[in-house]
Design a protein around this motif. Structure first.
Motif, PDB file in Angstrom:
ATOM      1  N   UNK A   1      -6.363  53.035  22.258  1.00 59.85           N
ATOM      2  CA  UNK A   1      -6.957  53.609  23.468  1.00 59.85           C
ATOM      3  C   UNK A   1      -6.146  53.296  24.720  1.00 59.85           C
ATOM      4  N   UNK A   2      -5.545  52.120  24.777  1.00 55.42           N
ATOM      5  CA  UNK A   2      -4.710  51.809  25.934  1.00 55.42           C
ATOM      6  C   UNK A   2      -3.533  52.785  26.012  1.00 55.42           C
ATOM      7  N   UNK A   3      -2.903  53.042  24.865  1.00 52.88           N
ATOM      8  CA  UNK A   3      -1.768  53.967  24.835  1.00 52.88           C
ATOM      9  C   UNK A   3      -2.195  55.363  25.258  1.00 52.88           C
ATOM     10  N   UNK A   4      -3.350  55.810  24.758  1.00 45.31           N
ATOM     11  CA  UNK A   4      -3.861  57.133  25.129  1.00 45.31           C
ATOM     12  C   UNK A   4      -4.039  57.226  26.639  1.00 45.31           C
TER      13      UNK A   4
ATOM     14  N   UNK B   1     -13.328  60.283  26.017  1.00 46.98           N
ATOM     15  CA  UNK B   1     -13.948  59.413  25.007  1.00 46.98           C
ATOM     16  C   UNK B   1     -13.204  58.091  24.828  1.00 46.98           C
ATOM     17  N   UNK B   2     -11.891  58.093  25.021  1.00 46.79           N
ATOM     18  CA  UNK B   2     -11.137  56.835  24.945  1.00 46.79           C
ATOM     19  C   UNK B   2     -11.580  55.891  26.054  1.00 46.79           C
ATOM     20  N   UNK B   3     -11.768  56.446  27.235  1.00 43.05           N
ATOM     21  CA  UNK B   3     -12.221  55.672  28.387  1.00 43.05           C
ATOM     22  C   UNK B   3     -13.600  55.076  28.134  1.00 43.05           C
ATOM     23  N   UNK B   4     -14.515  55.907  27.640  1.00 45.77           N
ATOM     24  CA  UNK B   4     -15.875  55.431  27.379  1.00 45.77           C
ATOM     25  C   UNK B   4     -15.886  54.347  26.308  1.00 45.77           C
ATOM     26  N   UNK B   5     -15.106  54.544  25.252  1.00 42.75           N
ATOM     27  CA  UNK B   5     -15.091  53.580  24.153  1.00 42.75           C
ATOM     28  C   UNK B   5     -14.438  52.265  24.557  1.00 42.75           C
ATOM     29  N   UNK B   6     -13.513  52.310  25.512  1.00 37.62           N
ATOM     30  CA  UNK B   6     -12.801  51.095  25.923  1.00 37.62           C
ATOM     31  C   UNK B   6     -13.688  50.131  26.702  1.00 37.62           C
TER      32      UNK B   6
END
Length: 417
Positions: free
Chosen positions: A76-79, A124-129
């Motif tokens: 997720x950080x990379x995304x 969604x990456x932001x929310x999951x992080x």
């Protein structure tokens, strides 16, 4: 408020995360108001202005399910870093194109399509992080801070964007590009892991369907998703209908223009008080919020006058973040990290399915039946949501426990400050 401030002050990783998103939210609101202005300047066509925004929304929604599956597979950080850099380049190129005198809507169309695609995986990456940055008992405060950030940007951004656009048309888009660069820098400085990279042997399509199955086979998530779809439809219709209704009541244009500020201010206030309400129990907060929203819309149906509309807008604005924060905090409790992005994408997609037709339905009701019946229909829909949630079989599926009473993730999965 002190707990929220302490979270920003003491948790450096969350602070970097929050400020990065605050900058990009402001940049997005600055550019959002300028895109239709630029299209109108270039073409003089309101149709083109609406079409470009619609295309972006279509791309964003079509890509949600595959993007959610990819967000669970990838780091997720990379995304977040790659997408922010890409968007910085995208908006910078657009600013240069405007500066050099390109007089075509196609650069705007390309930016809209690409931005919609990358946002579908970024969101969604932001929310999951988020769950990797704060302790379980701080999740409600963190979600509340995120909502406050969004509403503050909505309150400030349009005025800033309009002012910058008046100076030079390219400046708002350059500002947006710079905010993405700052956000990239802040994400790079986050030391905690942000999750992702959940290994799967399934095809992408199988992962997409697994997200749908995950949401609709869990009673809580299924109920929440369907509840959100009706709530989003009815509240969007109610907000839209207030402008033509106020015009019909011969309300001054300046007052109508101030309505958005009233709503945003109410939403900002609601996001500040939401943690205290949710602390008494997310289930109670959702029911209370549903009753307030249904009551506000009912008041407009019974007494369609300017003072009632203004009061209803303030109540709707203040209640919306309470509902969002209560629902979101509960989702973090029940969704496994390996499914978080897929679940978030699925719930967002299904929850917004009825949104596009809300304005058409409300416009038809106002045109042929008047404000009383139109708002009466929306009040019935909202009251139905509340009664449905209070039904014993549904209540058995939902958890009325305070958010802080249950662990968010297993102890070994928690990240230290």
């Amino acid at each position: 408020m002190s707990g929220r401030t302490a979270l920003l002050r003491d948790n450096r990783d969350f602070s970097r995360f929050w400020w990065g998103q605050a900058l990009t939210a402001l940049g997005a609101r600055v550019s959002d108001v300028c895109i239709p202005l630029l299209v109108l300047d270039l073409t003089g066509s309101a149709l083109w202005a609406g079409a470009l925004l619609t295309v972006r929304l279509i791309v964003l929604n079509v890509a949600r399910l595959p993007a959610g599956a990819l967000a669970d597979r990838w780091d997720r950080r990379t995304v977040m870093i790659v997408v922010d850099l890409l968007r910085a380049v995208l908006w910078a190129v657009l600013a240069v194109a405007i500066l050099t005198g390109v007089e075509s809507v196609w650069p705007l169309a390309i930016v809209g399509v690409v931005d919609g695609l990358v946002s579908s995986i970024y969101n969604p990456s932001l929310a999951a992080a988020l769950r990797h940055l704060v302790r379980p008992d701080d999740i409600t405060k963190a979600v509340s801070l995120n909502e406050s950030r969004s509403y503050a940007a909505s309150l400030i951004g349009p005025a800033v964007g309009g002012g910058l656009y008046a100076v030079a048309h390219w400046i708002p888009f350059a500002v947006n590009a710079v905010t993405f660069l700052f956000c990239t820098y802040l994400v790079i400085r986050i030391t905690s892991g942000l999750g992702g990279r959940h290994v799967t042997q399934e095809r992408l399509t199988s992962d997409m369907w697994s997200g749908l199955r995950y949401v609709f086979t869990q009673p809580f998530l299924r109920t929440l998703t369907l509840w959100s779809a009706v709530l989003n439809f009815a509240t969007a219709a109610a907000f839209f209908g207030m402008v033509p209704m106020l015009v019909g009541l011969k309300t001054p244009a300046a007052v109508i223009g101030a309505m958005s500020a009233v709503t945003a201010a109410g939403a900002l206030l609601g996001s500040l008080i939401a943690p205290r309400l949710v602390a008494t129990g997310a289930f109670r907060a959702v029911i209370l919020g549903g009753v307030v929203v249904a009551g506000a819309v009912t008041a407009v149906a019974v007494v369609p006058s300017m003072p009632v509309v203004v009061a209803a807008l303030a109540l709707l604005g203040a209640t919306a973040p309470v509902l969002i924060i209560a629902m979101t905090a509960e989702v973090y409790h029940v969704v496994d990290d390996s499914m978080m992005a897929r679940a978030q994408s699925t719930m967002t997609l299904v929850g917004s399915l009825l949104y596009p037709i809300s304005t058409i339905v409300m416009g038809w009701l106002l045109q042929y039946h008047g404000p009383g019946p139109a708002y009466g229909v929306m009040a019935v829909a909202l009251a139905g949501c509340v009664l449905f949630t209070l039904a014993r079989p549904v209540r058995a599926q939902l958890s009325p426990e305070p958010v802080a009473s249950r662990p968010l993730v297993p102890e070994e999965s928690r990240h230290a400050y």
